[in-house]
Design an enzyme around this catalytic site. Structure first.
Site, PDB file in Angstrom:
ATOM      1  N   CYS A 129      34.191  52.289  55.352  1.00 37.83           N
ATOM      2  CA  CYS A 129      35.220  52.851  54.960  1.00 37.83           C
ATOM      3  C   CYS A 129      34.738  54.510  54.613  1.00 37.83           C
ATOM      4  CB  CYS A 129      35.646  52.414  53.618  1.00 37.83           C
ATOM      5  SG  CYS A 129      37.282  52.941  53.250  1.00 37.83           S
ATOM      6  N   HIS A 225      36.909  46.718  55.101  1.00 40.29           N
ATOM      7  CA  HIS A 225      35.784  46.256  54.303  1.00 40.29           C
ATOM      8  C   HIS A 225      35.074  44.706  54.941  1.00 40.29           C
ATOM      9  CE1 HIS A 225      35.765  49.587  51.263  1.00 40.29           C
ATOM     10  NE2 HIS A 225      36.769  49.706  51.659  1.00 40.29           N
ATOM     11  N   GLU A 227      32.828  42.959  53.854  1.00 36.74           N
ATOM     12  CA  GLU A 227      32.278  42.327  52.787  1.00 36.74           C
ATOM     13  C   GLU A 227      33.001  41.547  51.837  1.00 36.74           C
ATOM     14  OE1 GLU A 227      32.833  45.754  53.024  1.00 36.74           O
ATOM     15  OE2 GLU A 227      33.341  46.514  51.129  1.00 36.74           O
ATOM     16  N   SER A 279      34.121  32.834  24.252  1.00 40.88           N
ATOM     17  CA  SER A 279      35.400  33.007  24.087  1.00 40.88           C
ATOM     18  C   SER A 279      36.099  31.687  24.398  1.00 40.88           C
ATOM     19  CB  SER A 279      36.067  33.965  25.431  1.00 40.88           C
ATOM     20  OG  SER A 279      35.479  33.642  26.643  1.00 40.88           O
ATOM     21  N   GLY A 280      35.103  30.772  24.888  1.00 48.61           N
ATOM     22  CA  GLY A 280      35.788  29.612  25.642  1.00 48.61           C
ATOM     23  C   GLY A 280      36.137  29.389  26.960  1.00 48.61           C
ATOM     24  N   GLY A 281      35.803  30.657  27.577  1.00 48.86           N
ATOM     25  CA  GLY A 281      36.139  30.997  29.158  1.00 48.86           C
ATOM     26  C   GLY A 281      34.795  30.419  29.987  1.00 48.86           C
ATOM     27  N   VAL A 282      35.000  30.478  31.136  1.00 45.41           N
ATOM     28  CA  VAL A 282      33.770  29.962  32.000  1.00 45.41           C
ATOM     29  C   VAL A 282      32.650  30.832  31.890  1.00 45.41           C
ATOM     30  CG1 VAL A 282      33.184  29.135  34.386  1.00 45.41           C
ATOM     31  CG2 VAL A 282      35.662  29.284  33.759  1.00 45.41           C
ATOM     32  N   ASP A 283      32.851  31.968  31.722  1.00 48.74           N
ATOM     33  CA  ASP A 283      31.631  32.765  31.677  1.00 48.74           C
ATOM     34  C   ASP A 283      30.774  32.721  30.572  1.00 48.74           C
ATOM     35  OD1 ASP A 283      32.943  33.826  34.031  1.00 48.74           O
ATOM     36  OD2 ASP A 283      33.658  35.375  32.911  1.00 48.74           O
ATOM     37  N   SER A 284      31.432  32.640  29.411  1.00 51.47           N
ATOM     38  CA  SER A 284      30.557  32.751  28.050  1.00 51.47           C
ATOM     39  C   SER A 284      30.082  31.189  27.678  1.00 51.47           C
ATOM     40  CB  SER A 284      31.359  33.191  26.907  1.00 51.47           C
ATOM     41  OG  SER A 284      32.551  32.384  26.803  1.00 51.47           O
ATOM     42  N   THR A 285      30.780  30.195  28.341  1.00 46.56           N
ATOM     43  CA  THR A 285      30.307  29.004  28.068  1.00 46.56           C
ATOM     44  C   THR A 285      29.096  28.584  28.969  1.00 46.56           C
ATOM     45  OG1 THR A 285      32.604  28.144  27.928  1.00 46.56           O
ATOM     46  CG2 THR A 285      30.958  26.375  28.184  1.00 46.56           C
TER      47      THR A 285
HETATM   48  N1  LIG Z   1      37.602  36.019  21.775  1.00 51.73           N
HETATM   49  C1  LIG Z   1      36.228  36.142  21.910  1.00 51.73           C
HETATM   50  N2  LIG Z   1      35.329  35.827  21.200  1.00 51.73           N
HETATM   51  C2  LIG Z   1      33.886  35.825  21.332  1.00 51.73           C
HETATM   52  N3  LIG Z   1      33.531  36.666  22.568  1.00 51.73           N
HETATM   53  C3  LIG Z   1      34.312  36.712  23.536  1.00 51.73           C
HETATM   54  C4  LIG Z   1      35.670  36.806  23.351  1.00 51.73           C
HETATM   55  N4  LIG Z   1      36.593  36.922  24.338  1.00 51.73           N
HETATM   56  C5  LIG Z   1      35.412  37.523  25.238  1.00 51.73           C
HETATM   57  N5  LIG Z   1      34.289  37.536  24.785  1.00 51.73           N
HETATM   58  C6  LIG Z   1      33.061  37.997  25.251  1.00 51.73           C
HETATM   59  O1  LIG Z   1      33.309  38.877  26.489  1.00 51.73           O
HETATM   60  C7  LIG Z   1      32.747  38.017  27.609  1.00 51.73           C
HETATM   61  C8  LIG Z   1      33.686  38.376  28.889  1.00 51.73           C
HETATM   62  O2  LIG Z   1      34.872  37.656  28.858  1.00 51.73           O
HETATM   63  P1  LIG Z   1      35.556  37.080  29.861  1.00 51.73           P
HETATM   64  O3  LIG Z   1      37.140  36.746  29.691  1.00 51.73           O
HETATM   65  O4  LIG Z   1      35.293  38.112  31.266  1.00 51.73           O
HETATM   66  O5  LIG Z   1      34.732  35.812  30.123  1.00 51.73           O
HETATM   67  P2  LIG Z   1      35.013  34.616  29.729  1.00 51.73           P
HETATM   68  O6  LIG Z   1      36.161  34.572  28.599  1.00 51.73           O
HETATM   69  O7  LIG Z   1      33.770  33.971  29.231  1.00 51.73           O
HETATM   70  O8  LIG Z   1      35.417  33.885  30.904  1.00 51.73           O
HETATM   71  P3  LIG Z   1      36.758  33.885  31.558  1.00 51.73           P
HETATM   72  O9  LIG Z   1      36.744  34.905  32.629  1.00 51.73           O
HETATM   73  O10 LIG Z   1      36.886  32.699  32.161  1.00 51.73           O
HETATM   74  O11 LIG Z   1      37.915  33.830  30.605  1.00 51.73           O
HETATM   75  C9  LIG Z   1      32.679  36.458  27.336  1.00 51.73           C
HETATM   76  O12 LIG Z   1      31.899  36.167  28.298  1.00 51.73           O
HETATM   77  C10 LIG Z   1      32.578  36.495  25.816  1.00 51.73           C
HETATM   78  O13 LIG Z   1      30.799  36.709  25.722  1.00 51.73           O
HETATM   79  N1  LIG Z   2      37.641  52.702  49.919  1.00 47.75           N
HETATM   80  C1  LIG Z   2      37.073  54.012  50.664  1.00 47.75           C
HETATM   81  O1  LIG Z   2      35.835  54.202  50.858  1.00 47.75           O
HETATM   82  C2  LIG Z   2      37.905  54.949  50.627  1.00 47.75           C
HETATM   83  C3  LIG Z   2      37.385  56.127  51.204  1.00 47.75           C
HETATM   84  C4  LIG Z   2      38.278  57.334  50.680  1.00 47.75           C
HETATM   85  N2  LIG Z   2      38.378  57.550  49.217  1.00 47.75           N
HETATM   86  C5  LIG Z   2      39.688  57.037  50.963  1.00 47.75           C
HETATM   87  O2  LIG Z   2      40.607  56.737  50.387  1.00 47.75           O
HETATM   88  O3  LIG Z   2      40.080  57.163  52.529  1.00 47.75           O
HETATM   89 MG   LIG Z   3      37.952  35.143  28.779  1.00 48.36          MG
END
Ligand SMILES: Nc1ncnc2c1ncn2[C@@H]1O[C@H](COP(=O)(O)OP(=O)(O)OP(=O)(O)O)[C@@H](O)[C@H]1O
Ligand SMILES: NC(=O)CC[C@H](N)C(=O)O
Ligand SMILES: [Mg+2]
Ligand SMILES: O=c1[nH]c(=O)c2[nH+]cn([C@@H]3O[C@H](COP(=O)(O)O)[C@@H](O)[C@H]3O)c2[nH]1
Length: 721
Positions: A129, A225, A227, A279-285
């Site tokens: 790009c 892209h 990637e 948060s109860g989400g995947v990442d924090s768990t």
């Molecule tokens: N209500 C909350 N209380 C405490 N921590 C939170 C809360 N919401 C988000 N966070 C923090 O922010 C981080 C990023 O939030 P994000 O929503 O991206 O992830 P997640 O909630 O763990 O997973 P998912 O993306 O599946 O919702 C969480 O992993 C957690 O550490």
């Molecule tokens: N994604 C890019 O690399 C974009 C390149 C440039 N900013 C454009 O809009 O063309």
């Molecule tokens: Mg979340």
């Protein structure tokens, strides 16, 4: 809106090559973006980061092909880097230049090292790009900002070379691929004249140059892209570049991720306590499970904060989900604190969250307030803040989109994620934040969750953003009307062929673009457009956009299955490419239910909104609509196949004073960096859509219409704000 005045920003060409361009600097610093990116491997690919949203995705793709890679700023001193690497037994085998938000002729275009394209270096280069535009520009070709953008999934045609050798009928980069390939394009600048010594190796379905090569110099460029997931055979292109062009052997293996994360946590935390934000989400768990494994459950305090913008019953479900980890969980209700919180942005105090309409300001207030609430909980436990580490489940996209300097020095801020605000960064700089997942994408975290033994229902939970419903309520005091009439006329003409308001030249231009983009006007079809006077966030050409939302409707068709969906999706792809101030397109359902008297066409153009702030009634209304959608996703077994389904409150009343509307974004993606909307009848049944729409219209008070998002990412982001 560039339809009437394409801006040609290319400076005059006064030499055949621009190797003397002021983009070039000699000897930048050896500044390592991320120490973890320094790898010890016999072969390495250097990725030069021009500010792409996808630099870290390039790095991931290269590593997946068992080749080591390092990301560096564009201006890194390459000869010095090569020499340092070679002393440690590592050979640089090639360079990839990423995309970026700038234009090659722009004032802020990232500078790069004088030796990058020199014979002294003589390494194979793949420009992606912006990287391809740079290569073409430097070698004397033309790069121009056209009236036409390309954002989203396209087909490219791979061109035949003149070679007699049947093995080399196409560019080496495309060996083993089909004549037509699906790719992701997102750019506003294009190569309009190929540099001397280079030739075009593929073109897009819009007829734009989408790949170039100079075989003698081993230089390759692609406008798309490779990637991202949306480029179907991107992996094969990387494999061709790495193995066949750069001659890498592909013998690099990644350490086991779980082991790596645990080592990282132990090295930071030692014997201190960790407060994990859950948060109860995947990442924090997954994050909590890793931390507990690394330092032992007795050293972990899990804190869940109810910020007042949660889904219905969310906090209750979190307690249930977390109990499997055997951690001590504290749940605080901080709703009032959040509603009434403020923060300082660049030295200025913001208003209260509940009175703030700007989405970025809201995001920043929320992120900082999370940190303050966490600190106050630490104090309540009788602990000293400096003795406790804060852990968050931050992922790569969070840092990339917030433009954290930990991932790129030059990327645009698309949206500030709550876990990467100024206050979070200060704490991070002081070494008190632990983020073991910060190099991963969602699909990788799910894999990790599975290997840690977490249940399927947890690993496949729908993601929910930390700021919750606060970023799913479009707040405004007034309608957004910048260039409204002209834009509305353009879309009216574009879709229906009718309007007296545009001059002949503009109309002809639109007709031509529609044909070029293979979206001919369908006169028998009764679809009509209406410009909605609000803005939503998008990502285009690696930059943030905050532009108009366009509605399409069909007042004559009352059943979901009789709507011409494929034409609607074609319009949704085409319109943002022609009207650059529209980045998202929704279909407005017109059911037989409660909204039957609200005819969109009577109200067009729509120039008013219901003034909206984050007030309890609006939050409750959205919670109700969201809970209906959640229930239906379970009922129709769509939790896994639809990656995320934001339900969004829009201040559009469609003529019923005080009403709002609800938008549903059924989004399909692996890594959340790119993705596509679900297609009715294919990814989501008509029955489910009807069920959702009817239920919302009949049981949620004050809702005029339900809208269905038809936009891919790019140009729209997953969330509307
Ligand atoms: N209500 C909350 N209380 C405490 N921590 C939170 C809360 N919401 C988000 N966070 C923090 O922010 C981080 C990023 O939030 P994000 O929503 O991206 O992830 P997640 O909630 O763990 O997973 P998912 O993306 O599946 O919702 C969480 O992993 C957690 O550490
Ligand atoms: N994604 C890019 O690399 C974009 C390149 C440039 N900013 C454009 O809009 O063309
Ligand atoms: Mg979340
Ligand atoms: O915890 C979070 N805090 C945030 O501030 C935030 N903003 C977006 N998201 C989530 O990130 C993913 C990509 O979203 P976008 O395409 O809208 O940028 C999607 O999964 C979004 O829900 C957030 N998550």
């Amino acid at each position: 809106m560039t339809i009437t005045s394409p801006v040609i920003k290319t400076p005059p060409l006064n030499s055949e090559s621009r190797l003397e361009s002021n983009l070039i600097v000699s000897g930048g610093d050896i500044e390592i973006i991320n120490e973890k990116d320094i790898v010890n491997a016999s072969e390495v690919i250097v990725i030069l980061d021009a500010g792409s949203q996808y630099s870290k995705v390039i790095d991931r793709r290269v590593r997946e092909l068992n080749v080591a890679s390092e990301i560096h700023p564009c201006n890194i001193n390459l000869l010095e880097l090569i020499s340092i690497k070679s002393k440690s037994g590592s050979k640089v085998k090639g360079i990839i230049i990423s995309g970026g938000p700038e234009s090659v002729y722009g004032e802020n275009a990232p500078k790069f090292d004088e030796n990058l394209f020199s014979e002294k270096l003589n390494l194979p280069i793949l420009g992606i790009c912006y990287g391809m535009q740079l290569m073409n520009f430097i070698f004397g070709g033309k790069v121009e900002s056209n009236s036409q953008r390309e954002d989203g999934v396209h087909n490219i045609q791979i061109l035949q070379t003149n070679s007699n050798d049947t093995d080399n009928k196409v560019s080496k980069l495309f060996k083993g691929l089909n004549e037509f390939e699906q790719v992701l394009l997102t750019h506003g600048d294009s190569v309009t004249e190929v540099a001397k010594g280079f030739k075009t190796i593929c073109t897009s379905d819009d007829g734009i140059v989408s790949g170039i090569e100079n075989v003698d110099r081993n230089l390759y460029g692609v406008q798309f892209h490779p990637e991202v997931d949306l480029t179907t055979n991107g992996k094969k292109m990387f494999s061709n570049f790495l193995l066949n062009i750069c001659g890498c052997s592909g013998d690099f293996t990644l350490n086991d991720r779980e082991k790596q994360a645990i080592t990282y946590i132990k090295s930071i935390v030692a014997d201190k306590k960790v407060l994990v934000l859950v948060s109860g989400g995947v990442d924090s768990t997954v994050c909590a499970a890793l931390i507990s494994k690394a330092v032992g459950p007795n050293n972990v305090i899990a804190l869940h904060i109810d910020n007042g913008f949660m889904r219905k019953d969310e906090s209750f479900n979190v307690e249930k989900a977390l109990s499997v980890l055997g951690l001590h969980l504290i749940v605080v209700d901080a709703s009032e604190t959040f509603y009434n919180s403020t923060t300082t942005i660049k030295g200025h105090l913001t208003g209260l969250l509940k009175e703030t309409t700007s989405p970025e300001e809201r995001r920043k207030i929320i992120g900082d307030t999370f940190m303050r609430v966490a600190e106050s909980e630490v104090k309540k436990l009788g602990l000293q803040p400096e003795d406790v580490y804060l852990a968050q489940g931050t992922l790569r996209p969070d840092l990339i989109e917030s433009s954290s300097k930990t991932v790129s020095g030059v990327a645009d801020v698309i949206k500030t994620h709550h876990n990467d605000t100024e206050l979070v960064r200060l704490l991070r700089d002081s070494g008190r934040v632990v983020e073991p997942l910060k190099d991963y994408h969602k699909d990788e975290v799910r894999e990790l969750g599975k290997s840690l033994g977490l249940s399927d229902s947890l690993v496949w939970r729908q993601p929910f953003p930390g700021p919750g419903l606060a970023i799913r309520i479009i707040c405004a005091d007034e309608p957004y009307l910048l260039n409204y009439d002209f834009t509305n006329n353009v879309v009216q003409y574009l879709v229906t062929g009718e309007t007296n308001e545009l001059n002949l030249e503009t109309k002809e231009k639109i007709d031509k673009q529609l044909l070029e983009m293979k979206c001919p006007r369908q006169n028998k079809i009764t679809i009509k457009p209406v410009l909605l006077p609000i803005q939503t966030v998008g990502v285009q050409g690696d930059g943030r956009t905050y532009s108009y939302l366009l509605g399409l409707y069909d007042d004559e068709s009352t059943s979901t299955d009789s709507i011409p969906w494929s034409y609607i999706f074609n319009l949704a792809r085409t319109i943002p490419k022609i009207c650059h101030n529209i980045n998202r397109v929704v279909f407005i359902f017109s059911q037989n239910g409660q909204d039957k008297n609200i005819n969109v066409s009577n109200k067009s153009p729509i120039k008013h909104i219901t003034p909206t702030r984050l007030t309890p009634d609006v939050i409750k209304q959205l919670q109700h609509a969201d809970s209906i959608v959640s229930e239906k996703l379970y009922k129709y077994n769509l939790i896994k196949s639809l990656s995320q389904v934001p339900v969004v409150s829009l201040p559009i009343d469609f003529g019923v004073k005080g009403n709002r509307s609800i938008a549903i974004r059924t989004f399909i993606t692996n890594d959340f960096m790119t993705g596509v909307p679900a297609i009715p009848g294919k990814d989501i049944s008509f029955e489910c859509l009807n069920d959702i729409t009817n239920n919302i219209l009949t049981s949620v008070n004050g809702i005029s219409k339900v809208l269905f998002d038809c936009t891919s990412k790019p140009p729209g982001t997953t969330e509307f704000l």
